[in-house]
Design a protein around this motif. Structure first.
Motif, PDB file in Angstrom:
ATOM      1  N   ASP A   1      44.702 -35.477 -50.537  1.00 47.04           N
ATOM      2  CA  ASP A   1      43.376 -35.043 -50.993  1.00 47.04           C
ATOM      3  C   ASP A   1      42.342 -36.129 -50.686  1.00 47.04           C
ATOM      4  N   ILE A   2      41.433 -35.838 -49.782  1.00 48.87           N
ATOM      5  CA  ILE A   2      40.428 -36.822 -49.373  1.00 48.87           C
ATOM      6  C   ILE A   2      39.586 -37.315 -50.551  1.00 48.87           C
ATOM      7  N   ARG A   3      39.338 -36.462 -51.511  1.00 47.86           N
ATOM      8  CA  ARG A   3      38.530 -36.859 -52.671  1.00 47.86           C
ATOM      9  C   ARG A   3      39.242 -37.944 -53.478  1.00 47.86           C
ATOM     10  N   LYS A   4      40.536 -37.791 -53.665  1.00 44.47           N
ATOM     11  CA  LYS A   4      41.294 -38.800 -54.409  1.00 44.47           C
ATOM     12  C   LYS A   4      41.315 -40.125 -53.663  1.00 44.47           C
ATOM     13  N   ILE A   5      41.361 -40.064 -52.352  1.00 44.59           N
ATOM     14  CA  ILE A   5      41.348 -41.287 -51.536  1.00 44.59           C
ATOM     15  C   ILE A   5      39.993 -41.979 -51.651  1.00 44.59           C
ATOM     16  N   ILE A   6      38.924 -41.247 -51.467  1.00 41.70           N
ATOM     17  CA  ILE A   6      37.585 -41.848 -51.490  1.00 41.70           C
ATOM     18  C   ILE A   6      37.206 -42.338 -52.875  1.00 41.70           C
ATOM     19  N   TYR A   7      37.579 -41.597 -53.897  1.00 37.85           N
ATOM     20  CA  TYR A   7      37.211 -41.981 -55.265  1.00 37.85           C
ATOM     21  C   TYR A   7      38.190 -42.970 -55.917  1.00 37.85           C
ATOM     22  N   GLN A   8      39.264 -43.351 -55.204  1.00 36.95           N
ATOM     23  CA  GLN A   8      40.192 -44.315 -55.794  1.00 36.95           C
ATOM     24  C   GLN A   8      39.441 -45.600 -56.120  1.00 36.95           C
ATOM     25  N   GLN A   9      39.534 -46.020 -57.337  1.00 41.93           N
ATOM     26  CA  GLN A   9      38.768 -47.169 -57.829  1.00 41.93           C
ATOM     27  C   GLN A   9      39.060 -48.431 -57.023  1.00 41.93           C
ATOM     28  N   GLY A  10      37.987 -49.139 -56.681  1.00 37.78           N
ATOM     29  CA  GLY A  10      38.089 -50.432 -56.022  1.00 37.78           C
ATOM     30  C   GLY A  10      38.338 -50.394 -54.529  1.00 37.78           C
ATOM     31  N   GLN A  11      38.284 -49.226 -53.903  1.00 38.37           N
ATOM     32  CA  GLN A  11      38.626 -49.134 -52.485  1.00 38.37           C
ATOM     33  C   GLN A  11      37.430 -49.265 -51.541  1.00 38.37           C
ATOM     34  N   TYR A  12      36.320 -48.651 -51.862  1.00 37.09           N
ATOM     35  CA  TYR A  12      35.164 -48.644 -50.965  1.00 37.09           C
ATOM     36  C   TYR A  12      33.934 -49.145 -51.718  1.00 37.09           C
ATOM     37  N   ASP A  13      33.286 -50.166 -51.164  1.00 35.12           N
ATOM     38  CA  ASP A  13      32.081 -50.710 -51.810  1.00 35.12           C
ATOM     39  C   ASP A  13      31.002 -49.647 -51.991  1.00 35.12           C
ATOM     40  N   CYS A  14      30.932 -48.708 -51.085  1.00 37.18           N
ATOM     41  CA  CYS A  14      29.908 -47.661 -51.162  1.00 37.18           C
ATOM     42  C   CYS A  14      30.105 -46.709 -52.339  1.00 37.18           C
ATOM     43  N   MET A  15      31.250 -46.789 -52.980  1.00 39.12           N
ATOM     44  CA  MET A  15      31.530 -45.946 -54.141  1.00 39.12           C
ATOM     45  C   MET A  15      31.257 -46.680 -55.451  1.00 39.12           C
ATOM     46  N   ARG A  16      30.802 -47.906 -55.360  1.00 39.31           N
ATOM     47  CA  ARG A  16      30.553 -48.730 -56.551  1.00 39.31           C
ATOM     48  C   ARG A  16      29.061 -48.827 -56.838  1.00 39.31           C
ATOM     49  N   SER A  17      28.678 -48.533 -58.067  1.00 39.78           N
ATOM     50  CA  SER A  17      27.272 -48.650 -58.463  1.00 39.78           C
ATOM     51  C   SER A  17      26.847 -50.103 -58.591  1.00 39.78           C
ATOM     52  N   TYR A  18      27.811 -50.968 -58.893  1.00 37.69           N
ATOM     53  CA  TYR A  18      27.535 -52.393 -59.055  1.00 37.69           C
ATOM     54  C   TYR A  18      28.552 -53.198 -58.259  1.00 37.69           C
ATOM     55  N   LEU A  19      28.060 -54.260 -57.630  1.00 33.90           N
ATOM     56  CA  LEU A  19      28.915 -55.206 -56.924  1.00 33.90           C
ATOM     57  C   LEU A  19      28.593 -56.590 -57.446  1.00 33.90           C
ATOM     58  N   GLY A  20      29.567 -57.266 -57.985  1.00 30.65           N
ATOM     59  CA  GLY A  20      29.329 -58.603 -58.526  1.00 30.65           C
ATOM     60  C   GLY A  20      28.317 -58.627 -59.646  1.00 30.65           C
ATOM     61  N   GLY A  21      28.253 -57.544 -60.435  1.00 20.45           N
ATOM     62  CA  GLY A  21      27.334 -57.471 -61.562  1.00 20.45           C
ATOM     63  C   GLY A  21      25.899 -57.124 -61.188  1.00 20.45           C
ATOM     64  N   VAL A  22      25.646 -56.850 -59.916  1.00 16.78           N
ATOM     65  CA  VAL A  22      24.300 -56.513 -59.427  1.00 16.78           C
ATOM     66  C   VAL A  22      24.318 -55.074 -58.918  1.00 16.78           C
ATOM     67  N   ALA A  23      23.243 -54.343 -59.180  1.00 15.07           N
ATOM     68  CA  ALA A  23      23.156 -52.961 -58.700  1.00 15.07           C
ATOM     69  C   ALA A  23      23.349 -52.918 -57.187  1.00 15.07           C
ATOM     70  N   ASN A  24      24.172 -51.996 -56.732  1.00 13.96           N
ATOM     71  CA  ASN A  24      24.469 -51.833 -55.315  1.00 13.96           C
ATOM     72  C   ASN A  24      23.471 -50.832 -54.715  1.00 13.96           C
ATOM     73  N   PRO A  25      22.566 -51.271 -53.826  1.00 10.81           N
ATOM     74  CA  PRO A  25      21.595 -50.347 -53.230  1.00 10.81           C
ATOM     75  C   PRO A  25      22.204 -49.474 -52.138  1.00 10.81           C
ATOM     76  N   GLN A  26      23.402 -49.830 -51.693  1.00 11.54           N
ATOM     77  CA  GLN A  26      24.029 -49.137 -50.580  1.00 11.54           C
ATOM     78  C   GLN A  26      25.214 -48.322 -51.092  1.00 11.54           C
ATOM     79  N   THR A  27      24.922 -47.150 -51.627  1.00 10.89           N
ATOM     80  CA  THR A  27      25.965 -46.256 -52.126  1.00 10.89           C
ATOM     81  C   THR A  27      25.880 -44.918 -51.412  1.00 10.89           C
ATOM     82  N   ILE A  28      26.899 -44.098 -51.587  1.00  8.10           N
ATOM     83  CA  ILE A  28      26.863 -42.775 -50.960  1.00  8.10           C
ATOM     84  C   ILE A  28      25.790 -41.899 -51.577  1.00  8.10           C
TER      85      ILE A  28
END
Length: 146
Positions: free
Chosen positions: A50-77
């Motif tokens: 299931d592609i959704r389970k792969i993409i949404y797996q926690q910690g795998q893709y930076d673009c799926m994270r709202s925050y990186l290093g405690g700072v808001a991530n401007p580059q998300t899907i």
């Protein structure tokens, strides 16, 4: 409203490799689909094809994270809607196409320097190829025990 598989893949292609040109984007799409299709190991167990389970797996893709290093991530899907090229590559990948020089790579990243031989840190991947700024890694025998 949930994204379709096509929309989700197009968005992650743009976010993860939008500046890498068509070959770079196809390489990333191939790697993502390799995780969907891998016959065993962690991604098979978690994703179950299931592609959704792969993409949404926690910690795998930076673009799926709202925050990186405690700072808001401007580059998300969610912040970067795809363009036609991203949909075309998503369609290409979903139809079963792949870049063969990527091999069976399950991981990629931009080290901002030379590609290390092994990635991730636990030794489950070995260097396959470098395409533009991304290094791609095939699973080792150790991966299949995860």
């Amino acid at each position: 409203m949930a994204f379709s598989d096509r929309e989700l893949l197009a968005r992650i292609i743009k976010c993860e490799a939008g500046g890498e040109g068509e070959i770079g984007m196809k390489a990333v799409a191939t790697s993502i689909m390799n995780r969907v299709r891998v016959p065993s190991g962690e991604y098979h167990r978690i994703g179950q094809g299931d592609i959704r389970k792969i993409i949404y797996q926690q910690g795998q893709y930076d673009c799926m994270r709202s925050y990186l290093g405690g700072v808001a991530n401007p580059q998300t899907i969610w912040a970067n809607p795809p363009e036609q090229i991203h949909y075309d590559i998503a369609d290409w990948a979903l139809a079963g196409n792949r870049l063969y020089n990527i091999g069976y790579s399950l991981w990629y990243f931009n080290p901002y320097t030379a590609c290390p031989y092994a990635f991730p840190q636990n030794g489950t991947g070995s260097f396959q190829v470098s395409i533009l700024r991304h290094c791609f890694y095939n699973p080792t025998a150790l991966y299949y025990k995860t």
